[in-house]
Structure formats: C-alpha cells, structure tokens
Design an enzyme around this catalytic site. Structure first.
Site, mmCIF file in Angstrom:
data_model
loop_
_atom_site.group_PDB
_atom_site.id
_atom_site.type_symbol
_atom_site.label_atom_id
_atom_site.label_comp_id
_atom_site.label_asym_id
_atom_site.label_seq_id
_atom_site.Cartn_x
_atom_site.Cartn_y
_atom_site.Cartn_z
ATOM 1 N N ARG A 1 0.867 -1.178 0.000
ATOM 2 C CA ARG A 1 0.000 0.000 0.000
ATOM 3 C C ARG A 1 0.904 1.228 0.000
ATOM 4 O O ARG A 1 1.863 1.283 0.763
ATOM 5 C CB ARG A 1 -0.904 -0.010 1.226
ATOM 6 C CG ARG A 1 -1.976 -1.053 1.143
ATOM 7 C CD ARG A 1 -2.878 -1.046 2.395
ATOM 8 N NE ARG A 1 -3.896 -2.056 2.249
ATOM 9 C CZ ARG A 1 -3.751 -3.333 2.592
ATOM 10 N NH1 ARG A 1 -2.607 -3.751 3.108
ATOM 11 N NH2 ARG A 1 -4.733 -4.190 2.417
ATOM 12 N N ARG B 1 5.678 -7.436 14.558
ATOM 13 C CA ARG B 1 6.392 -7.817 13.334
ATOM 14 C C ARG B 1 5.568 -8.777 12.495
ATOM 15 O O ARG B 1 4.807 -9.566 13.014
ATOM 16 C CB ARG B 1 7.740 -8.436 13.666
ATOM 17 C CG ARG B 1 8.694 -7.414 14.209
ATOM 18 C CD ARG B 1 10.033 -8.048 14.539
ATOM 19 N NE ARG B 1 10.854 -7.064 15.201
ATOM 20 C CZ ARG B 1 11.920 -6.507 14.650
ATOM 21 N NH1 ARG B 1 12.296 -6.851 13.446
ATOM 22 N NH2 ARG B 1 12.613 -5.612 15.308
ATOM 23 N N HIS C 1 10.412 -7.977 4.064
ATOM 24 C CA HIS C 1 11.017 -7.261 2.942
ATOM 25 C C HIS C 1 10.835 -8.044 1.646
ATOM 26 O O HIS C 1 10.444 -9.199 1.663
ATOM 27 C CB HIS C 1 12.517 -7.041 3.195
ATOM 28 C CG HIS C 1 13.308 -8.316 3.253
ATOM 29 N ND1 HIS C 1 13.473 -9.028 4.422
ATOM 30 C CD2 HIS C 1 13.976 -9.021 2.294
ATOM 31 C CE1 HIS C 1 14.205 -10.102 4.181
ATOM 32 N NE2 HIS C 1 14.523 -10.122 2.882
ATOM 33 N N MET D 1 26.440 -9.797 8.248
ATOM 34 C CA MET D 1 26.309 -10.316 6.877
ATOM 35 C C MET D 1 26.831 -9.273 5.892
ATOM 36 O O MET D 1 26.134 -8.321 5.547
ATOM 37 C CB MET D 1 24.861 -10.682 6.576
ATOM 38 C CG MET D 1 24.380 -11.880 7.375
ATOM 39 S SD MET D 1 22.764 -12.449 6.843
ATOM 40 C CE MET D 1 23.201 -13.285 5.326
ATOM 41 N N GLU E 1 15.769 -5.743 0.247
ATOM 42 C CA GLU E 1 17.091 -6.350 0.385
ATOM 43 C C GLU E 1 17.767 -6.364 -0.977
ATOM 44 O O GLU E 1 17.134 -6.636 -1.996
ATOM 45 C CB GLU E 1 16.966 -7.779 0.912
ATOM 46 C CG GLU E 1 18.303 -8.470 1.105
ATOM 47 C CD GLU E 1 18.168 -9.883 1.637
ATOM 48 O OE1 GLU E 1 19.176 -10.409 2.125
ATOM 49 O OE2 GLU E 1 17.064 -10.472 1.550
#
EC number: 4.4.1.5
Length: 186
Positions: free
Chosen positions: A35, A121, A125, A156, A171
């Site tokens: 959205r 949560r 992504h 990472m 990502e």
C-alpha cells in the site's frame, strides 16, 4: 541432521511434501502488494531508482483506488489491447502491486502504513538481485535513498537493505557473491 541429507531434504524439514499435487503444477509466485501513500513518489522510486517498468495500471473509481503493477519485464512485448495487457501482466513472475487509496497523498492526518519491521512484526522485505551490491548502493546513496543496512554493516557482509518511500524494506544482493555471503549457513 544426517550428514548425507541436504538441508532441503524432507528429512530435515518436517511438514514438507515431496510429491507436488498435480493440481498445483501451473502455480507460480506472481506478485506481492504494497500500500502506498503517493503514486507519483512511489512510481518515481520503482522506475527511476530500481529500474522497473509499469506493466499495468488498473483504476477502480467506485472504490477509489488504483493498482500499479511494476516489474522487470520488457514492456515493448506487452499487448496494447487493455484486456490482453492485463492478462499479460498477470502472467509475469515476481511483480510488485502498488496499491494507492485515493486521497492519502494529500491527507495531512494520514500516518502511513506499517511495514512489518517493527512490533507487531510480520512482513519483512522483498529482495532484488543486482549486478554489484556495492555499485548499486553507491548509486542509491547518490540518489538520496534511505538505507537500513549498507553492504559492510553488521555480520552479513555484501548485502544491503534500503527503504522505499513508504518505508518498506528492500534487500539487495548480487548473484556473484550471494553464495559466499550465506556460505556458512548453506
């Protein structure tokens, strides 16, 4: 985990079915939906910054919303007939549907949408493969894109996260080094 079994084997993934139901053979991941507050801002980001094309726009005046389907397909191959173009769009893999509820772009009371990365949560992504994460991030930096994580931040190395105009996380990883980034967890 048995040494002879891969991490992807059914023995290491309870609940995983190995025989795919014949009825699902033609299924594929077609879209995810975000959205958005302002299509002018979001269309600029997804086309100019990320290099996507507008595959199809659908307007629903009675319900006061529009859908913008974005992707990496070559639109020169898309049909010009509106119905055929819709069918073509829904035959593409991995598109993004940007949903705009009319009026949010000019509503001073509108606070935006939850991106799923704060409590509670949920959605996290999308991922975009780039040719070179570092070069892509340098370009995004020059374009003023907001970063959640740069390629050398955190544990990472070589992957990054940026935010779109509505705060959704994206990502970034490149096909040449993603195997090395995840090597210890493969």
């Amino acid at each position: 985990m048995a040494a002879s079994e891969s991490k992807e084997s059914p023995a290491n993934n309870p609940g995983l079915h190995t025989t795919i139901d014949e009825a699902t053979k033609g299924y594929f991941m077609q879209q995810t939906m975000f959205r958005i507050k302002d299509p002018k801002v979001s269309l600029d980001f997804y086309s100019r910054v990320l290099g996507m094309s507008l595959l199809k726009r659908l307007d629903f005046p009675e319900m006061k919303f529009s859908l913008y389907f974005m992707g990496y397909e070559d639109t020169t191959e898309a049909p010009s007939n509106p119905v055929d173009r819709t069918v073509w769009t829904f035959a593409q893999k991995a598109t993004i549907e940007l949903t705009h509820n009319w009026g949010t772009e000019s509503d001073p009371e509108f606070k935006g949408y939850h991106n799923g990365n704060s409590d509670p949560r949920g959605f996290g992504h999308i991922g975009i493969t780039v040719d070179d994460t570092y070069k892509a991030c340098e370009r995004f930096q020059n374009l003023g894109v907001e970063f959640v994580k740069k390629p050398d931040d955190g544990k990472m190395k070589g992957i990054a996260f940026i935010k779109d105009p509505d705060g959704y996380w994206i990502e970034l990883f490149d096909r040449k080094t993603i195997g090395n980034v995840t090597e210890g967890n493969a």
